[in-house]
Design a protein around this motif. Structure first.
Motif, PDB file in Angstrom:
ATOM      1  N   PRO A  14       0.988  -0.960   0.243  1.00  0.00           N
ATOM      2  CA  PRO A  14      -0.375  -0.126  -0.020  1.00  0.00           C
ATOM      3  C   PRO A  14       0.909   1.291  -0.189  1.00  0.00           C
ATOM      4  CG  PRO A  14      -0.772  -2.211   1.421  1.00  0.00           C
ATOM      5  CD  PRO A  14       0.288  -2.314   1.263  1.00  0.00           C
ATOM      6  N   SER A  15       1.965   0.836   0.696  1.00  0.00           N
ATOM      7  CA  SER A  15       3.152   2.674   0.805  1.00  0.00           C
ATOM      8  C   SER A  15       3.444   2.811  -0.668  1.00  0.00           C
ATOM      9  CB  SER A  15       3.796   1.843   1.770  1.00  0.00           C
ATOM     10  OG  SER A  15       4.927   0.926   1.518  1.00  0.00           O
ATOM     11  N   LYS A  16       3.304   2.097  -1.574  1.00  0.00           N
ATOM     12  CA  LYS A  16       3.710   2.196  -2.951  1.00  0.00           C
ATOM     13  C   LYS A  16       3.125   2.486  -4.161  1.00  0.00           C
ATOM     14  CE  LYS A  16       8.241  -0.310  -2.531  1.00  0.00           C
ATOM     15  NZ  LYS A  16       8.643  -1.714  -2.927  1.00  0.00           N
ATOM     16  N   ILE A  17       1.472   2.516  -3.742  1.00  0.00           N
ATOM     17  CA  ILE A  17       0.803   2.562  -4.787  1.00  0.00           C
ATOM     18  C   ILE A  17       0.715   4.482  -4.769  1.00  0.00           C
ATOM     19  CG2 ILE A  17      -1.911   2.207  -5.345  1.00  0.00           C
ATOM     20  CD1 ILE A  17      -1.387  -0.124  -3.570  1.00  0.00           C
ATOM     21  N   THR A  34      -6.646   2.655   4.461  1.00  0.00           N
ATOM     22  CA  THR A  34      -6.200   3.217   5.922  1.00  0.00           C
ATOM     23  C   THR A  34      -4.827   3.506   4.945  1.00  0.00           C
ATOM     24  OG1 THR A  34      -4.412   1.092   5.712  1.00  0.00           O
ATOM     25  CG2 THR A  34      -5.760   0.358   6.332  1.00  0.00           C
ATOM     26  N   ASP A  35      -4.420   4.112   6.848  1.00  0.00           N
ATOM     27  CA  ASP A  35      -3.331   4.933   6.700  1.00  0.00           C
ATOM     28  C   ASP A  35      -2.106   4.799   5.514  1.00  0.00           C
ATOM     29  OD1 ASP A  35      -4.875   6.369   8.100  1.00  0.00           O
ATOM     30  OD2 ASP A  35      -4.117   6.520   9.726  1.00  0.00           O
ATOM     31  N   GLU A  36      -2.135   3.984   5.703  1.00  0.00           N
ATOM     32  CA  GLU A  36      -0.858   2.774   4.680  1.00  0.00           C
ATOM     33  C   GLU A  36      -0.834   2.911   3.358  1.00  0.00           C
ATOM     34  OE1 GLU A  36      -0.194  -1.727   6.528  1.00  0.00           O
ATOM     35  OE2 GLU A  36      -2.393  -1.156   5.656  1.00  0.00           O
ATOM     36  N   PHE A  37      -2.008   3.758   3.326  1.00  0.00           N
ATOM     37  CA  PHE A  37      -1.725   3.896   1.478  1.00  0.00           C
ATOM     38  C   PHE A  37      -1.030   5.434   1.887  1.00  0.00           C
ATOM     39  CE2 PHE A  37      -4.879   0.836   1.397  1.00  0.00           C
ATOM     40  CZ  PHE A  37      -4.429   0.464  -0.253  1.00  0.00           C
ATOM     41  N   GLU A  38       0.147   5.576   2.122  1.00  0.00           N
ATOM     42  CA  GLU A  38       0.763   7.130   2.418  1.00  0.00           C
ATOM     43  C   GLU A  38       1.333   8.174   1.339  1.00  0.00           C
ATOM     44  OE1 GLU A  38       3.950   6.741   5.118  1.00  0.00           O
ATOM     45  OE2 GLU A  38       4.915   5.299   3.249  1.00  0.00           O
ATOM     46  N   LYS A  39       1.459   7.352   0.055  1.00  0.00           N
ATOM     47  CA  LYS A  39       1.836   7.424  -1.392  1.00  0.00           C
ATOM     48  C   LYS A  39       1.092   8.574  -2.092  1.00  0.00           C
ATOM     49  CE  LYS A  39       6.829   6.619  -1.162  1.00  0.00           C
ATOM     50  NZ  LYS A  39       8.012   6.284  -1.892  1.00  0.00           N
ATOM     51  N   LEU A  40      -0.944   7.628  -1.585  1.00  0.00           N
ATOM     52  CA  LEU A  40      -1.902   7.925  -2.643  1.00  0.00           C
ATOM     53  C   LEU A  40      -1.892   9.397  -3.290  1.00  0.00           C
ATOM     54  CD1 LEU A  40      -4.146   5.985  -4.387  1.00  0.00           C
ATOM     55  CD2 LEU A  40      -5.440   6.352  -1.775  1.00  0.00           C
ATOM     56  N   GLU A  41      -2.242   9.743  -4.264  1.00  0.00           N
ATOM     57  CA  GLU A  41      -2.204  10.230  -5.107  1.00  0.00           C
ATOM     58  C   GLU A  41      -3.349  10.648  -5.525  1.00  0.00           C
ATOM     59  OE1 GLU A  41       1.179  12.347  -7.500  1.00  0.00           O
ATOM     60  OE2 GLU A  41       3.018  11.486  -6.048  1.00  0.00           O
ATOM     61  N   VAL A  42      -4.064   9.921  -6.537  1.00  0.00           N
ATOM     62  CA  VAL A  42      -5.268   9.740  -6.852  1.00  0.00           C
ATOM     63  C   VAL A  42      -6.570   9.055  -6.201  1.00  0.00           C
ATOM     64  CG1 VAL A  42      -6.576  10.655  -9.568  1.00  0.00           C
ATOM     65  CG2 VAL A  42      -4.259  11.030  -8.692  1.00  0.00           C
ATOM     66  N   LEU A  43      -7.132   9.470  -5.658  1.00  0.00           N
ATOM     67  CA  LEU A  43      -7.896   8.380  -5.430  1.00  0.00           C
ATOM     68  C   LEU A  43      -9.880   8.690  -6.065  1.00  0.00           C
ATOM     69  CD1 LEU A  43      -9.599   5.551  -3.479  1.00  0.00           C
ATOM     70  CD2 LEU A  43      -9.572   7.611  -2.068  1.00  0.00           C
ATOM     71  N   ASN A  61      -0.732  13.055   0.726  1.00  0.00           N
ATOM     72  CA  ASN A  61       0.202  13.356  -0.675  1.00  0.00           C
ATOM     73  C   ASN A  61      -1.237  12.882  -1.364  1.00  0.00           C
ATOM     74  OD1 ASN A  61       2.518  13.289  -0.264  1.00  0.00           O
ATOM     75  ND2 ASN A  61       2.214  11.350   0.233  1.00  0.00           N
ATOM     76  N   LEU A  62      -2.165  12.773  -1.326  1.00  0.00           N
ATOM     77  CA  LEU A  62      -3.987  12.801  -1.932  1.00  0.00           C
ATOM     78  C   LEU A  62      -4.057  14.033  -2.238  1.00  0.00           C
ATOM     79  CD1 LEU A  62      -5.813  10.917  -3.022  1.00  0.00           C
ATOM     80  CD2 LEU A  62      -7.276  11.672  -1.394  1.00  0.00           C
ATOM     81  N   ARG A  63      -4.333  14.059  -4.022  1.00  0.00           N
ATOM     82  CA  ARG A  63      -4.492  15.591  -4.522  1.00  0.00           C
ATOM     83  C   ARG A  63      -5.705  15.628  -5.730  1.00  0.00           C
ATOM     84  NH1 ARG A  63      -1.673  15.908  -8.608  1.00  0.00           N
ATOM     85  NH2 ARG A  63      -1.040  14.113  -9.338  1.00  0.00           N
ATOM     86  N   LYS A  64      -6.330  13.925  -5.321  1.00  0.00           N
ATOM     87  CA  LYS A  64      -7.010  14.224  -6.441  1.00  0.00           C
ATOM     88  C   LYS A  64      -8.170  13.263  -5.276  1.00  0.00           C
ATOM     89  CE  LYS A  64      -9.142  13.638 -11.177  1.00  0.00           C
ATOM     90  NZ  LYS A  64      -8.916  14.026 -12.330  1.00  0.00           N
ATOM     91  N   LEU A  65      -9.660  13.732  -6.023  1.00  0.00           N
ATOM     92  CA  LEU A  65     -10.897  12.722  -4.670  1.00  0.00           C
ATOM     93  C   LEU A  65     -11.635  12.639  -5.739  1.00  0.00           C
ATOM     94  CD1 LEU A  65     -11.790  10.708  -2.890  1.00  0.00           C
ATOM     95  CD2 LEU A  65     -12.059  13.014  -1.183  1.00  0.00           C
ATOM     96  N   GLU A  66     -12.551  11.373  -6.334  1.00  0.00           N
ATOM     97  CA  GLU A  66     -13.301  11.816  -7.468  1.00  0.00           C
ATOM     98  C   GLU A  66     -14.776  11.329  -6.169  1.00  0.00           C
ATOM     99  OE1 GLU A  66     -14.505  12.920 -10.347  1.00  0.00           O
ATOM    100  OE2 GLU A  66     -12.875  13.301 -11.576  1.00  0.00           O
ATOM    101  N   LEU A  82      -7.022  15.927   4.286  1.00  0.00           N
ATOM    102  CA  LEU A  82      -6.156  15.884   3.337  1.00  0.00           C
ATOM    103  C   LEU A  82      -5.709  16.785   3.056  1.00  0.00           C
ATOM    104  CD1 LEU A  82      -9.340  13.477   1.717  1.00  0.00           C
ATOM    105  CD2 LEU A  82      -7.224  12.494   2.873  1.00  0.00           C
ATOM    106  N   PRO A  83      -4.167  17.576   3.425  1.00  0.00           N
ATOM    107  CA  PRO A  83      -3.798  18.413   3.527  1.00  0.00           C
ATOM    108  C   PRO A  83      -3.356  19.181   1.700  1.00  0.00           C
ATOM    109  CG  PRO A  83      -2.191  17.338   4.199  1.00  0.00           C
ATOM    110  CD  PRO A  83      -3.347  16.458   4.404  1.00  0.00           C
TER     111      PRO A  83
END
Length: 268
Positions: A14-17, A34-43, A61-66, A82-83
């Motif tokens: 999850p930390s690499k997705i 979960t919080d394990e998706f720490e590098k997730l940028e698009v969801l 690191n989430l930038r885009k949320l649909e 989600l800063p």
């Protein structure tokens, strides 16, 4: 949702997705994310059936949320963790009033929000009020405060980028110099092209003259110069044979005459 997440992971940690698509997986709440998706940028969670965002994980690191086409009616304070969130699509949900949008003003990076087909968009002066509510917002439902679309603004930015190349005062002079330079270059090319054409014409004329000279040579001159190897020797050989035959004939006639005289003398 948990099974879909496991499938989308494809054995990855999850930390690499960085991107995760969970569209159309049916769930009324967030489960397995979960919080394990720490590098997730698009969801993307389109048409999942969500009624609540409770338990939404902190994704730094989430930038885009649909979240379009769900049944969310409130609880947007769950997104304040989600800063870096810059783009949020809530179109087609059940958001009815501006108070529901209050938590979004804490998202300092949010510049693009979509509330198309939500009841809140029917509120009087809806656009002015939402822009005032969320200071960081630049685009609402695809348009800015001046009703310019994102595509139009992108085009203007490109034009501005071109204009920056000139100082504004000497642009005409610069353009003139460039055009003059191009014209000079074109003239040089024309001159070179004319010289090349002249050279080609001269070469063609020389070749034609040579062809004419070759064609003007008389046939008798060609025959006079023609002297195949062996002809002289052959003529000489023929001449020598003729002389030998003549000598032999002369000798035979002399011998015959001598014998004839001897016979005549004997008779006498």
């Amino acid at each position: 949702m948990e099974k879909r997440i496991e499938l989308e992971r494809r054995g990855r940690s999850p930390s690499k997705i960085t991107e995760l698509n969970l569209d159309n997986c049916k769930s009324t709440s967030i489960v397995g994310l979960t919080d394990e998706f720490e590098k997730l940028e698009v969801l993307s969670l389109i048409n999942v059936g969500l009624t609540s965002l409770k338990g939404f994980p902190a994704l730094p690191n989430l930038r885009k949320l649909e979240l379009s086409d769900n049944r969310i009616s409130g609880g947007l304070n769950a997104l304040t963790c989600l800063p870096k969130l810059a783009y949020l699509n809530l179109s087609g949900n059940k958001i009815k009033d501006l108070e529901t949008l209050e938590p979004l003003k804490n998202l300092k990076s949010l510049f693009n929000l979509d509330l198309f087909n939500c009841e809140v968009s029917m509120v009087e002066n809806y656009r002015e009020k939402v822009f005032a509510l969320i200071p960081s917002l630049v685009y609402l439902d695809g348009f800015d405060k001046e009703d310019n679309s994102e595509e139009e603004d992108d085009g203007e930015e490109e034009e501005d980028g071109v204009e920056v190349l000139g100082d504004g005062e000497n642009d005409d002079d610069d353009v003139g110099e460039v055009l003059e330079g191009d014209n000079e270059h074109d003239d040089d090319d024309d001159i070179d092209g004319e010289e090349e054409e002249e050279i080609d014409e001269e070469e063609v004329e020389e070749e034609e003259d040579e062809d004419d000279e070759e064609e003007d040579v008389p046939l008798d001159a060609l025959y006079k110069e023609y002297n195949p190897v062996g002809d002289d020797d052959y003529e000489a050989a023929e001449g020598e044979g003729d002389d030998d035959d003549v000598l032999e004939e002369e000798e035979d006639s002399d011998a015959n005459r001598g014998q004839k005289r001897k016979l005549e003398d004997g008779e006498d």
